[in-house]
Design an enzyme around this catalytic site. Sequence first.
Site, mmCIF file in Angstrom:
data_model
loop_
_atom_site.group_PDB
_atom_site.id
_atom_site.type_symbol
_atom_site.label_atom_id
_atom_site.label_comp_id
_atom_site.label_asym_id
_atom_site.label_seq_id
_atom_site.Cartn_x
_atom_site.Cartn_y
_atom_site.Cartn_z
ATOM 1 N N LEU A 98 23.736 50.422 23.667
ATOM 2 C CA LEU A 98 23.087 51.731 23.515
ATOM 3 C C LEU A 98 23.861 52.626 22.553
ATOM 4 C CD1 LEU A 98 22.366 51.617 27.190
ATOM 5 C CD2 LEU A 98 20.581 52.039 25.526
ATOM 6 N N ASN A 110 26.698 50.772 34.823
ATOM 7 C CA ASN A 110 26.416 49.408 34.371
ATOM 8 C C ASN A 110 27.212 48.407 35.188
ATOM 9 O OD1 ASN A 110 25.377 47.354 32.537
ATOM 10 N ND2 ASN A 110 27.462 47.233 31.730
ATOM 11 N N HIS A 112 29.012 44.695 35.212
ATOM 12 C CA HIS A 112 29.547 43.729 34.247
ATOM 13 C C HIS A 112 30.248 42.609 35.003
ATOM 14 C CE1 HIS A 112 30.865 42.378 30.309
ATOM 15 N NE2 HIS A 112 32.055 42.168 30.842
ATOM 16 N N SER A 139 32.658 44.199 37.840
ATOM 17 C CA SER A 139 32.962 45.632 37.684
ATOM 18 C C SER A 139 31.676 46.444 37.599
ATOM 19 C CB SER A 139 33.753 45.879 36.389
ATOM 20 O OG SER A 139 34.935 45.111 36.356
ATOM 21 N N ASP A 148 30.834 48.399 27.515
ATOM 22 C CA ASP A 148 31.612 47.981 28.706
ATOM 23 C C ASP A 148 32.942 48.731 28.817
ATOM 24 O OD1 ASP A 148 30.560 44.621 27.972
ATOM 25 O OD2 ASP A 148 29.600 46.156 29.204
ATOM 26 N N HIS A 174 27.556 36.296 40.920
ATOM 27 C CA HIS A 174 26.261 36.912 41.230
ATOM 28 C C HIS A 174 26.201 37.402 42.669
ATOM 29 C CE1 HIS A 174 24.819 36.114 37.307
ATOM 30 N NE2 HIS A 174 24.683 34.808 37.446
HETATM 31 C C1 GRF Z 1 24.023 39.827 35.618
HETATM 32 O O1 GRF Z 1 24.892 38.716 35.724
HETATM 33 C C2 GRF Z 1 24.749 40.970 34.939
HETATM 34 O O2 GRF Z 1 26.137 41.001 35.201
HETATM 35 C C3 GRF Z 1 24.510 40.668 33.500
HETATM 36 O O3 GRF Z 1 23.178 40.214 33.445
HETATM 37 C C4 GRF Z 1 22.888 39.533 34.664
HETATM 38 C C5 GRF Z 1 21.579 40.085 35.173
HETATM 39 O O4 GRF Z 1 21.112 39.273 36.177
HETATM 40 N N1 GRF Z 1 24.703 41.845 32.693
HETATM 41 P P1 GRF Z 1 19.729 39.723 36.936
HETATM 42 O O5 GRF Z 1 18.671 39.939 35.869
HETATM 43 O O6 GRF Z 1 20.035 40.982 37.693
HETATM 44 O O7 GRF Z 1 19.425 38.563 37.845
#
Ligand code: GRF
Length: 191
Positions: A98, A110, A112, A139, A148, A174
């Site tokens: 952005l 955000n 990360h 994070s 970031d 995740h």
């Molecule tokens: C996540 O791993 C996030 O850290 C990265 O993009 C992925 C998004 O996954 N920036 P989702 O679309 O929320 O499943």
Amino acid sequence: MVTKKIAVLFSGSGSNLEAILQKVHNKIFNNVKIEVVLTLTNKANAYGIERARRYGLESVVIEHTKFASREEFDQALVDEIKKHNVDLTVFAGFMRILTPVFTNQIKAINLHPSLLPLFKGAHAIKESFESEMLVGGVSVHYVSEELDGGKLIMQRAFEKSDDMSLEEFEEKIHAIEHEILPESIVKILCK
Ligand code: GRF
């Protein structure tokens, strides 16, 4: 009771969007109700659109390919977000860099998938997995002009075991993401 409104921006699968809808949408924490009032994506085919629809939310699609410049796209995002008078904007896998047009006008956080400031950018998971680090992590930070690079809000780490595959490492990342982003929203809006 106070209601705090949030916008959630996403670009892909939307599993983090779904975690927010499951864990904080229309829920009350410390007498503050959180409501997702806008789900917005830059990809018309993002699966997150379907996930939001299951919660009665029809996502707004603003495709960056339709704009002549990053600044014009960012201003379109700002205009849409401002229409909803949100208290916070959340990037849940919103894969766009952005410009100050956005970062100067919107308070956003955000997610990360690394322990910032290490492994900034789009290859954080693979780079942190292949590094000498004995831990991996996630994070949540405020969005600033620097990719970031904004002020950290929350982080969570885990041990990278010797026999862990990249797929297992990514799964762990995740799983932590789906906890830490909803927790960060509550921490900012409900404490
Ligand atoms: C996540 O791993 C996030 O850290 C990265 O993009 C992925 C998004 O996954 N920036 P989702 O679309 O929320 O499943």
